[in-house]
Motif scaffolding. Structure first.
Motif, PDB file in Angstrom:
ATOM      1  N   VAL A   1      -6.288   3.396  20.673  1.00 15.05           N
ATOM      2  CA  VAL A   1      -7.721   3.210  20.466  1.00 15.05           C
ATOM      3  C   VAL A   1      -8.008   3.264  18.970  1.00 15.05           C
ATOM      4  N   ASP A   2      -9.156   2.737  18.581  1.00 16.25           N
ATOM      5  CA  ASP A   2      -9.530   2.755  17.179  1.00 16.25           C
ATOM      6  C   ASP A   2      -9.802   4.182  16.713  1.00 16.25           C
ATOM      7  N   ALA A   3      -9.294   4.498  15.517  1.00 10.91           N
ATOM      8  CA  ALA A   3      -9.576   5.804  14.926  1.00 10.91           C
ATOM      9  C   ALA A   3     -11.049   5.879  14.540  1.00 10.91           C
ATOM     10  N   PRO A   4     -11.657   7.074  14.579  1.00 15.39           N
ATOM     11  CA  PRO A   4     -13.078   7.196  14.209  1.00 15.39           C
ATOM     12  C   PRO A   4     -13.363   6.655  12.813  1.00 15.39           C
ATOM     13  N   VAL A   5     -12.412   6.848  11.889  1.00 13.77           N
ATOM     14  CA  VAL A   5     -12.588   6.398  10.512  1.00 13.77           C
ATOM     15  C   VAL A   5     -11.291   5.748  10.043  1.00 13.77           C
ATOM     16  N   THR A   6     -11.402   4.593   9.415  1.00 13.36           N
ATOM     17  CA  THR A   6     -10.243   3.919   8.833  1.00 13.36           C
ATOM     18  C   THR A   6     -10.351   3.993   7.308  1.00 13.36           C
ATOM     19  N   SER A   7      -9.369   4.605   6.684  1.00  7.57           N
ATOM     20  CA  SER A   7      -9.375   4.753   5.230  1.00  7.57           C
ATOM     21  C   SER A   7      -9.227   3.396   4.545  1.00  7.57           C
ATOM     22  N   THR A   8      -9.892   3.236   3.424  1.00  7.02           N
ATOM     23  CA  THR A   8      -9.782   1.971   2.674  1.00  7.02           C
ATOM     24  C   THR A   8      -8.409   1.781   2.069  1.00  7.02           C
ATOM     25  N   THR A   9      -7.615   2.857   1.995  1.00  5.14           N
ATOM     26  CA  THR A   9      -6.256   2.748   1.452  1.00  5.14           C
ATOM     27  C   THR A   9      -5.219   2.586   2.547  1.00  5.14           C
ATOM     28  N   HIS A  10      -5.641   2.522   3.800  1.00  3.94           N
ATOM     29  CA  HIS A  10      -4.696   2.365   4.903  1.00  3.94           C
ATOM     30  C   HIS A  10      -4.092   0.957   4.888  1.00  3.94           C
ATOM     31  N   PRO A  11      -2.787   0.848   5.162  1.00  3.62           N
ATOM     32  CA  PRO A  11      -2.163  -0.482   5.149  1.00  3.62           C
ATOM     33  C   PRO A  11      -2.803  -1.453   6.101  1.00  3.62           C
TER      34      PRO A  11
ATOM     35  N   PRO B   1     -21.234 -29.034  11.150  1.00  6.70           N
ATOM     36  CA  PRO B   1     -20.910 -27.643  11.481  1.00  6.70           C
ATOM     37  C   PRO B   1     -20.450 -26.874  10.250  1.00  6.70           C
ATOM     38  N   HIS B   2     -20.829 -25.613  10.174  1.00 11.26           N
ATOM     39  CA  HIS B   2     -20.423 -24.758   9.051  1.00 11.26           C
ATOM     40  C   HIS B   2     -20.103 -23.366   9.595  1.00 11.26           C
ATOM     41  N   VAL B   3     -18.896 -22.871   9.288  1.00 11.97           N
ATOM     42  CA  VAL B   3     -18.447 -21.581   9.781  1.00 11.97           C
ATOM     43  C   VAL B   3     -17.864 -20.769   8.640  1.00 11.97           C
ATOM     44  N   GLU B   4     -18.267 -19.507   8.555  1.00 14.00           N
ATOM     45  CA  GLU B   4     -17.676 -18.572   7.596  1.00 14.00           C
ATOM     46  C   GLU B   4     -16.877 -17.538   8.375  1.00 14.00           C
ATOM     47  N   MET B   5     -15.570 -17.464   8.057  1.00 15.07           N
ATOM     48  CA  MET B   5     -14.672 -16.555   8.770  1.00 15.07           C
ATOM     49  C   MET B   5     -14.378 -15.315   7.935  1.00 15.07           C
ATOM     50  N   GLY B   6     -13.944 -14.278   8.602  1.00 15.40           N
ATOM     51  CA  GLY B   6     -13.547 -13.049   7.930  1.00 15.40           C
ATOM     52  C   GLY B   6     -12.442 -12.364   8.719  1.00 15.40           C
ATOM     53  N   VAL B   7     -11.917 -11.306   8.167  1.00 20.04           N
ATOM     54  CA  VAL B   7     -10.872 -10.522   8.831  1.00 20.04           C
ATOM     55  C   VAL B   7     -11.299  -9.057   8.843  1.00 20.04           C
ATOM     56  N   GLU B   8     -11.213  -8.426   9.992  1.00 21.00           N
ATOM     57  CA  GLU B   8     -11.489  -6.998  10.101  1.00 21.00           C
ATOM     58  C   GLU B   8     -10.232  -6.281  10.565  1.00 21.00           C
ATOM     59  N   ALA B   9     -10.139  -4.993  10.214  1.00 20.13           N
ATOM     60  CA  ALA B   9      -8.965  -4.200  10.581  1.00 20.13           C
ATOM     61  C   ALA B   9      -9.384  -2.773  10.881  1.00 20.13           C
ATOM     62  N   ARG B  10      -8.632  -2.130  11.771  1.00 16.66           N
ATOM     63  CA  ARG B  10      -8.899  -0.746  12.140  1.00 16.66           C
ATOM     64  C   ARG B  10      -7.567  -0.007  12.297  1.00 16.66           C
ATOM     65  N   GLU B  11      -7.558   1.257  11.877  1.00 17.43           N
ATOM     66  CA  GLU B  11      -6.428   2.118  12.189  1.00 17.43           C
ATOM     67  C   GLU B  11      -6.508   2.511  13.659  1.00 17.43           C
ATOM     68  N   GLN B  12      -5.363   2.649  14.303  1.00 17.54           N
ATOM     69  CA  GLN B  12      -5.350   3.029  15.707  1.00 17.54           C
ATOM     70  C   GLN B  12      -4.593   4.335  15.912  1.00 17.54           C
ATOM     71  N   VAL B  13      -5.057   5.093  16.902  1.00 20.40           N
ATOM     72  CA  VAL B  13      -4.426   6.364  17.262  1.00 20.40           C
ATOM     73  C   VAL B  13      -4.188   6.369  18.771  1.00 20.40           C
ATOM     74  N   VAL B  14      -3.350   7.288  19.227  1.00 25.11           N
ATOM     75  CA  VAL B  14      -3.013   7.396  20.644  1.00 25.11           C
ATOM     76  C   VAL B  14      -3.905   8.455  21.286  1.00 25.11           C
TER      77      VAL B  14
ATOM     78  N   PHE C   1       0.839  -1.200   0.000  1.00 23.28           N
ATOM     79  CA  PHE C   1       0.000   0.000   0.000  1.00 23.28           C
ATOM     80  C   PHE C   1       0.873   1.249   0.000  1.00 23.28           C
ATOM     81  N   ALA C   2       0.497   2.216  -0.816  1.00 23.11           N
ATOM     82  CA  ALA C   2       1.209   3.501  -0.835  1.00 23.11           C
ATOM     83  C   ALA C   2       0.629   4.384   0.271  1.00 23.11           C
ATOM     84  N   TRP C   3       1.376   4.529   1.337  1.00 19.74           N
ATOM     85  CA  TRP C   3       0.889   5.270   2.500  1.00 19.74           C
ATOM     86  C   TRP C   3       1.975   6.226   2.940  1.00 19.74           C
ATOM     87  N   ASN C   4       1.680   7.506   3.027  1.00 21.80           N
ATOM     88  CA  ASN C   4       2.701   8.511   3.292  1.00 21.80           C
ATOM     89  C   ASN C   4       2.788   8.937   4.753  1.00 21.80           C
ATOM     90  N   SER C   5       2.068   8.267   5.633  1.00 23.44           N
ATOM     91  CA  SER C   5       2.083   8.625   7.045  1.00 23.44           C
ATOM     92  C   SER C   5       3.099   7.760   7.780  1.00 23.44           C
TER      93      SER C   5
END
Length: 277
Positions: A267-277, A247-260, A217-221
């Motif tokens: 803590v989780d940032a209010p908004v996580t950009s779709t281009t964030h690594p 048994p049947h299970v569907e898994m997924g992965v979630e991600a959040r940007e974090q700030v101090v 990902f191209a991220w400049n921060s």
């Protein structure tokens, strides 16, 4: 005129004139020349570029080899890495240890499923199976049921950073008593391997074609933080025509940007950009 290795510095051309030879390609050099790194002789500009490039690649290879050795050592020291032969409890051993009725003559690698019998009240019978979709791991199932009954929740694991300036992360099990159990171990190993893949760890090839890691990902921060985790998107248990639980299970992965925050907590940032690594 044939040039011997000990005559790399100079040789006579066809007209008998003395010419300086390149130490890399052993061809005559012109006015544009560069001193060799060892201090003896000269070489072409193109040859010097190749020498520097080869040296840089050799340094990168040596560094990667050292990093790989350290990673392997750390994985052994901290028990990181999924080893099914040692980390997955055999159903037959669990059944014998907990005195669960099971078919006689079952082997160590026998797969078991659960069959529903009767209806007043219904009972579950442990049966051998060759169908991977019907297979259940008794140790995982029993521990997860205990968590649901005793704590009223689903078991979870997280690698947490107590403070933003902490260099080490802390293992957090929920509930705490699943630490050291088969369920706690598989949750930790899965979570850690997810981080390894997302960071593009050189020890592993991407499990799927086209899978990207954070370096793609191209991220400049500078100094960005983030977290990611597995989630259960959908889970159900079906009943086959033979009354076998499927048994049947569907898994997924979630991600959040974090700030101090002001307390130096992540803590989780209010908004996580779709281009964030």
């Amino acid at each position: 005129q044939e040039v011997r290795p000990e005559e790399f510095d100079a040789a006579e051309d066809s007209e008998g004139e003395l010419v300086t030879l390149c130490h890399e390609c052993v061809l005559p050099v012109g006015a544009s020349r560069y001193p060799c790194q060892d201090g003896t002789g000269v070489c072409h500009g193109e040859c010097m570029a190749k020498i520097l490039l080869d040296a840089s690649k050799a340094e990168d290879t040596a560094r990667e080899n050292e990093e790989t050795k350290k990673k392997i050592k750390d994985r052994q020291e901290y028990n990181i890495g999924w080893r099914p032969d040692k980390m997955i409890s055999r159903n037959i051993e669990v059944a014998r240890r907990r005195r669960i009725p099971h078919p006689q003559g079952a082997k160590q690698d026998t797969m078991f499923c659960l069959m529903l019998e009767g209806n007043d009240p219904p009972k579950l019978r442990l049966m051998p199976t060759t169908d991977p979709e019907a297979f259940v791991n008794l140790s995982y199932l029993l521990t997860s049921l205990q968590v649901r009954i005793r704590a009223g929740m689903a078991p979870y694991f997280s690698l947490d950073t107590p403070n933003s300036d902490e260099a080490w992360q802390v293992k957090t099990h929920g509930p705490a008593w699943i630490k050291g159990t088969d369920v706690g171990e598989v949750l930790f190993q899965a979570d850690y391997h997810l981080k390894e893949l997302s960071m593009g760890d050189s020890l592993f090839e991407p499990p799927t074609i086209g899978m990207r890691n954070c370096w793609d990902f191209a991220w400049n921060s500078e100094g960005w933080r983030g977290r990611e985790w597995f989630v259960v998107k959908h889970a159900k248990v079906s009943l086959s025509e033979n009354n076998v639980l499927l048994p049947h299970v569907e898994m997924g992965v979630e991600a959040r940007e974090q700030v101090v925050n002001a307390q130096k907590q992540l803590v989780d940032a209010p908004v996580t950009s779709t281009t964030h690594p």
